[in-house]
Design a protein around this motif. Sequence first.
Motif, mmCIF file in Angstrom:
data_model
loop_
_atom_site.group_PDB
_atom_site.id
_atom_site.type_symbol
_atom_site.label_atom_id
_atom_site.label_comp_id
_atom_site.label_asym_id
_atom_site.label_seq_id
_atom_site.Cartn_x
_atom_site.Cartn_y
_atom_site.Cartn_z
ATOM 1 N N ASP A 58 0.940 -1.422 -0.104
ATOM 2 C CA ASP A 58 -0.248 0.436 0.270
ATOM 3 C C ASP A 58 1.134 1.857 -0.514
ATOM 4 O OD1 ASP A 58 0.759 -0.210 2.543
ATOM 5 O OD2 ASP A 58 -1.215 0.894 3.511
ATOM 6 N N THR A 59 1.891 1.286 0.279
ATOM 7 C CA THR A 59 3.075 2.332 -0.163
ATOM 8 C C THR A 59 4.521 2.325 -0.933
ATOM 9 O OG1 THR A 59 3.796 1.870 2.191
ATOM 10 C CG2 THR A 59 2.697 3.128 2.087
ATOM 11 N N PRO A 60 4.992 3.042 -1.614
ATOM 12 C CA PRO A 60 6.485 2.378 -2.529
ATOM 13 C C PRO A 60 7.033 2.883 -0.740
ATOM 14 C CG PRO A 60 5.433 4.995 -3.157
ATOM 15 C CD PRO A 60 3.705 4.193 -1.562
ATOM 16 N N VAL A 61 8.251 1.728 -1.608
ATOM 17 C CA VAL A 61 9.400 1.425 -0.853
ATOM 18 C C VAL A 61 10.476 2.380 -0.747
ATOM 19 C CG1 VAL A 61 8.997 -0.791 -0.201
ATOM 20 C CG2 VAL A 61 10.138 -0.112 -1.894
ATOM 21 N N GLN A 62 11.745 2.013 -0.010
ATOM 22 C CA GLN A 62 12.894 2.929 -0.404
ATOM 23 C C GLN A 62 13.301 2.293 -0.312
ATOM 24 O OE1 GLN A 62 13.075 5.964 -1.953
ATOM 25 N NE2 GLN A 62 11.011 7.081 -1.596
ATOM 26 N N ARG A 63 15.139 2.259 -0.730
ATOM 27 C CA ARG A 63 16.118 1.603 -0.213
ATOM 28 C C ARG A 63 16.805 2.408 0.491
ATOM 29 N NH1 ARG A 63 16.307 -2.292 -3.223
ATOM 30 N NH2 ARG A 63 15.131 -2.804 -5.836
ATOM 31 N N VAL A 64 17.967 1.961 1.981
ATOM 32 C CA VAL A 64 18.904 1.985 2.950
ATOM 33 C C VAL A 64 19.676 1.184 3.335
ATOM 34 C CG1 VAL A 64 17.415 1.271 4.611
ATOM 35 C CG2 VAL A 64 19.026 3.289 4.793
ATOM 36 N N LYS A 65 21.196 1.663 3.266
ATOM 37 C CA LYS A 65 22.337 0.404 3.603
ATOM 38 C C LYS A 65 21.857 0.107 5.147
ATOM 39 C CE LYS A 65 26.114 2.602 -0.204
ATOM 40 N NZ LYS A 65 26.701 2.625 -0.166
ATOM 41 N N LEU A 66 22.564 -0.557 5.393
ATOM 42 C CA LEU A 66 22.227 -0.934 6.747
ATOM 43 C C LEU A 66 23.494 0.049 7.809
ATOM 44 C CD1 LEU A 66 21.474 -3.678 8.033
ATOM 45 C CD2 LEU A 66 23.531 -4.661 7.816
#
Length: 301
Positions: free
Chosen positions: A195-203
């Motif tokens: 139900d929402t877009p995602v974003q990428r983040v480094k650990l």
Amino acid sequence: LVAAILAAAAFIVAFLQTLLEYMGSSASRNICSSSAIGYAARQVKWGWSLGSWKLKVYYPLLDMSQRTLMLNFISAELNGISMDDKMDSIRKAHDWAWRPIESTEAITANTIADELTVMVSKKKTKSERPHPVTTTDLDWTEYIQFKWYRLRQPFCKLIRPRASWAQILTIMGIRNTKDFTIELADAETVPGSMDTPVQRVKLQDLGFLAFILGFQSVELDIPNRLFQAFSPYGTITTHESNVLGKMLRFEGDILAFHALTSKGTSFSAYRARALISGRVSFGKYLSIGTHYPLKVIQRAI
């Protein structure tokens, strides 16, 4: 002739109603609204695809690196209501104070506040609780100054977005995502089960965010791709998605987290980012991503 005109008008009205209903029922539009992605919805773009004859929605892909977020964290703090000279002069004139908004407070357009910070009165007695300052507490000069501020900074009631990454941006007070938008992505690439877009983040950046947000315990299992962070006010946990695999979800009290981060300054956290990330500086020697025994470092220096 009259009947033909009425029939044509009825056809046009019916066509426009169908078109508006079709556009309004777009699933892509729903997952990119402000209730879904918060302030990032201001960067959402719309278009019409003539080939597929439907509404196209594009959402921002953000740079979620720690340096970028911290610079925008500082910018958001500097642009808050407590840093406005006119508003702070009103506070000083009455010996009032700034503090984070509490979840039980009803903030309106007449309250001396922005989305996260409110001006409160001074306690007259020990039992009295400081109350949010409104326009009724101001004189005419201060009232005009506040209305001029409100004209430049329209009142927006805080909305808790559904996306976890948008909630974290809200905690940090970041309202403008334009400066760290990498590109616009087609909302149709978002799986239908989400139900929402995602974003990428480094650990590494995620661990840094967990630290400055005040999480007290972090568990990391790299082989099994698990990340968990715990705080009295919320959690960051790993969830399994049938489409995208392992995903992270934030759950917690946004205002409580913001109150916690407000105890320090964004600039002090930015200056300490190297130490928080595990880099220790000894004069001109800087260890980056490598662990050395203290005896070895002592001999090297």
